[in-house]
Scaffold this motif. Structure first.
Motif, PDB file in Angstrom:
ATOM      1  N   PHE A  46      -1.719  34.202 -24.488  1.00  0.00           N
ATOM      2  CA  PHE A  46      -1.044  33.889 -23.243  1.00  0.00           C
ATOM      3  C   PHE A  46       0.435  34.248 -23.333  1.00  0.00           C
ATOM      4  CE2 PHE A  46       1.505  30.818 -20.786  1.00  0.00           C
ATOM      5  CZ  PHE A  46       1.103  31.183 -19.506  1.00  0.00           C
ATOM      6  N   LYS A  47       1.069  33.855 -24.416  1.00  0.00           N
ATOM      7  CA  LYS A  47       2.488  34.148 -24.615  1.00  0.00           C
ATOM      8  C   LYS A  47       2.726  35.656 -24.636  1.00  0.00           C
ATOM      9  CE  LYS A  47       6.326  33.185 -27.672  1.00  0.00           C
ATOM     10  NZ  LYS A  47       6.778  32.624 -28.923  1.00  0.00           N
ATOM     11  N   GLU A  48       1.844  36.396 -25.295  1.00  0.00           N
ATOM     12  CA  GLU A  48       1.973  37.848 -25.366  1.00  0.00           C
ATOM     13  C   GLU A  48       1.900  38.474 -23.964  1.00  0.00           C
ATOM     14  OE1 GLU A  48      -0.399  41.797 -26.929  1.00  0.00           O
ATOM     15  OE2 GLU A  48      -1.040  39.833 -27.661  1.00  0.00           O
ATOM     16  N   ILE A  49       0.948  38.025 -23.149  1.00  0.00           N
ATOM     17  CA  ILE A  49       0.805  38.557 -21.788  1.00  0.00           C
ATOM     18  C   ILE A  49       2.066  38.281 -20.970  1.00  0.00           C
ATOM     19  CG2 ILE A  49      -0.467  38.244 -19.605  1.00  0.00           C
ATOM     20  CD1 ILE A  49      -1.965  39.914 -21.653  1.00  0.00           C
ATOM     21  N   VAL A  50       2.555  37.061 -21.046  1.00  0.00           N
ATOM     22  CA  VAL A  50       3.742  36.683 -20.274  1.00  0.00           C
ATOM     23  C   VAL A  50       4.967  37.461 -20.744  1.00  0.00           C
ATOM     24  CG1 VAL A  50       5.313  34.784 -19.742  1.00  0.00           C
ATOM     25  CG2 VAL A  50       2.850  34.433 -19.627  1.00  0.00           C
ATOM     26  N   GLU A  51       5.139  37.596 -22.038  1.00  0.00           N
ATOM     27  CA  GLU A  51       6.296  38.313 -22.565  1.00  0.00           C
ATOM     28  C   GLU A  51       6.240  39.806 -22.250  1.00  0.00           C
ATOM     29  OE1 GLU A  51       6.504  37.299 -26.715  1.00  0.00           O
ATOM     30  OE2 GLU A  51       7.467  35.375 -26.274  1.00  0.00           O
ATOM     31  N   ARG A  52       5.060  40.386 -22.308  1.00  0.00           N
ATOM     32  CA  ARG A  52       4.930  41.830 -22.065  1.00  0.00           C
ATOM     33  C   ARG A  52       5.033  42.197 -20.596  1.00  0.00           C
ATOM     34  NH1 ARG A  52      -0.259  44.009 -25.210  1.00  0.00           N
ATOM     35  NH2 ARG A  52       0.379  45.993 -24.320  1.00  0.00           N
ATOM     36  N   PHE A  53       4.465  41.361 -19.719  1.00  0.00           N
ATOM     37  CA  PHE A  53       4.333  41.775 -18.326  1.00  0.00           C
ATOM     38  C   PHE A  53       5.003  40.857 -17.307  1.00  0.00           C
ATOM     39  CE2 PHE A  53       0.327  43.068 -20.537  1.00  0.00           C
ATOM     40  CZ  PHE A  53       0.629  44.424 -20.637  1.00  0.00           C
ATOM     41  N   GLY A  54       5.382  39.667 -17.709  1.00  0.00           N
ATOM     42  CA  GLY A  54       5.886  38.676 -16.762  1.00  0.00           C
ATOM     43  C   GLY A  54       7.134  39.078 -16.004  1.00  0.00           C
ATOM     44  N   GLU A  55       8.019  39.788 -16.646  1.00  0.00           N
ATOM     45  CA  GLU A  55       9.273  40.172 -16.011  1.00  0.00           C
ATOM     46  C   GLU A  55       9.066  40.990 -14.736  1.00  0.00           C
ATOM     47  OE1 GLU A  55      12.922  42.906 -17.396  1.00  0.00           O
ATOM     48  OE2 GLU A  55      12.374  41.295 -18.793  1.00  0.00           O
ATOM     49  N   LYS A  56       8.014  41.746 -14.681  1.00  0.00           N
ATOM     50  CA  LYS A  56       7.722  42.593 -13.523  1.00  0.00           C
ATOM     51  C   LYS A  56       7.400  41.756 -12.275  1.00  0.00           C
ATOM     52  CE  LYS A  56       5.910  46.533 -11.651  1.00  0.00           C
ATOM     53  NZ  LYS A  56       6.521  47.816 -11.530  1.00  0.00           N
ATOM     54  N   PHE A  57       6.961  40.520 -12.464  1.00  0.00           N
ATOM     55  CA  PHE A  57       6.449  39.724 -11.351  1.00  0.00           C
ATOM     56  C   PHE A  57       7.333  38.529 -10.992  1.00  0.00           C
ATOM     57  CE2 PHE A  57       2.862  41.571 -13.738  1.00  0.00           C
ATOM     58  CZ  PHE A  57       2.492  42.517 -12.796  1.00  0.00           C
ATOM     59  N   ILE A  58       8.596  38.604 -11.322  1.00  0.00           N
ATOM     60  CA  ILE A  58       9.516  37.498 -11.053  1.00  0.00           C
ATOM     61  C   ILE A  58       9.571  37.166  -9.567  1.00  0.00           C
ATOM     62  CG2 ILE A  58      11.933  36.782 -11.148  1.00  0.00           C
ATOM     63  CD1 ILE A  58      12.165  38.395 -13.722  1.00  0.00           C
ATOM     64  N   GLU A  59       9.460  38.160  -8.721  1.00  0.00           N
ATOM     65  CA  GLU A  59       9.588  37.938  -7.271  1.00  0.00           C
ATOM     66  C   GLU A  59       8.361  37.273  -6.638  1.00  0.00           C
ATOM     67  OE1 GLU A  59       7.580  41.934  -7.570  1.00  0.00           O
ATOM     68  OE2 GLU A  59       9.183  40.967  -8.656  1.00  0.00           O
ATOM     69  N   TYR A  60       7.283  37.143  -7.378  1.00  0.00           N
ATOM     70  CA  TYR A  60       6.083  36.510  -6.840  1.00  0.00           C
ATOM     71  C   TYR A  60       6.206  34.991  -6.929  1.00  0.00           C
ATOM     72  CZ  TYR A  60       3.694  40.933  -6.394  1.00  0.00           C
ATOM     73  OH  TYR A  60       3.341  42.189  -5.997  1.00  0.00           O
ATOM     74  N   PRO A  61       5.907  34.282  -5.844  1.00  0.00           N
ATOM     75  CA  PRO A  61       6.128  32.826  -5.818  1.00  0.00           C
ATOM     76  C   PRO A  61       5.241  32.034  -6.776  1.00  0.00           C
ATOM     77  CG  PRO A  61       5.004  33.538  -3.823  1.00  0.00           C
ATOM     78  CD  PRO A  61       5.396  34.787  -4.579  1.00  0.00           C
ATOM     79  N   LEU A  62       4.121  32.573  -7.208  1.00  0.00           N
ATOM     80  CA  LEU A  62       3.253  31.849  -8.130  1.00  0.00           C
ATOM     81  C   LEU A  62       3.700  31.965  -9.573  1.00  0.00           C
ATOM     82  CD1 LEU A  62      -0.273  32.749  -6.720  1.00  0.00           C
ATOM     83  CD2 LEU A  62       0.952  30.584  -6.534  1.00  0.00           C
ATOM     84  N   TYR A  63       4.666  32.797  -9.812  1.00  0.00           N
ATOM     85  CA  TYR A  63       5.112  33.028 -11.186  1.00  0.00           C
ATOM     86  C   TYR A  63       6.586  32.731 -11.314  1.00  0.00           C
ATOM     87  CZ  TYR A  63       6.106  35.180 -15.616  1.00  0.00           C
ATOM     88  OH  TYR A  63       6.512  35.394 -16.895  1.00  0.00           O
ATOM     89  N   ARG A  64       6.916  31.756 -12.114  1.00  0.00           N
ATOM     90  CA  ARG A  64       8.320  31.422 -12.388  1.00  0.00           C
ATOM     91  C   ARG A  64       8.624  31.813 -13.821  1.00  0.00           C
ATOM     92  NH1 ARG A  64       9.706  29.252  -7.841  1.00  0.00           N
ATOM     93  NH2 ARG A  64       8.618  27.519  -6.929  1.00  0.00           N
ATOM     94  N   PHE A  65       9.609  32.680 -14.003  1.00  0.00           N
ATOM     95  CA  PHE A  65       9.969  33.186 -15.327  1.00  0.00           C
ATOM     96  C   PHE A  65      11.122  32.404 -15.891  1.00  0.00           C
ATOM     97  CE2 PHE A  65      11.721  36.728 -18.029  1.00  0.00           C
ATOM     98  CZ  PHE A  65      10.759  36.621 -18.984  1.00  0.00           C
TER      99      PHE A  65
END
Length: 65
Positions: A46-65
């Motif tokens: 889970f941590k790997e997925i968030v670290e690798r790809f999470g930054e791209k989706f900051i603007e989505y309301p379901l994802y808080r980085f």
């Protein structure tokens, strides 16, 4: 989802993160992968997925980085 399918989705995200691909589709895949790893209680994946790809989706309301 088996391990091969999981890796295919991860590779798809990796290969399309910097393209003009529809980010809503990429976000959907990101959510599925992160939910899958959390349900399996695999925190390191889970941590790997968030670290690798999470930054791209900051603007989505379901994802808080």
């Amino acid at each position: 989802m088996d391990e091969a399918e999981y890796m295919e989705w991860v590779l798809y995200l990796e290969n399309n993160m910097n393209t003009e691909a529809d980010t809503s589709n990429l976000f959907s895949i990101f959510v599925v992968l992160s939910t899958y790893t959390r349900r399996l209680k695999n925190i390191s994946q889970f941590k790997e997925i968030v670290e690798r790809f999470g930054e791209k989706f900051i603007e989505y309301p379901l994802y808080r980085f």
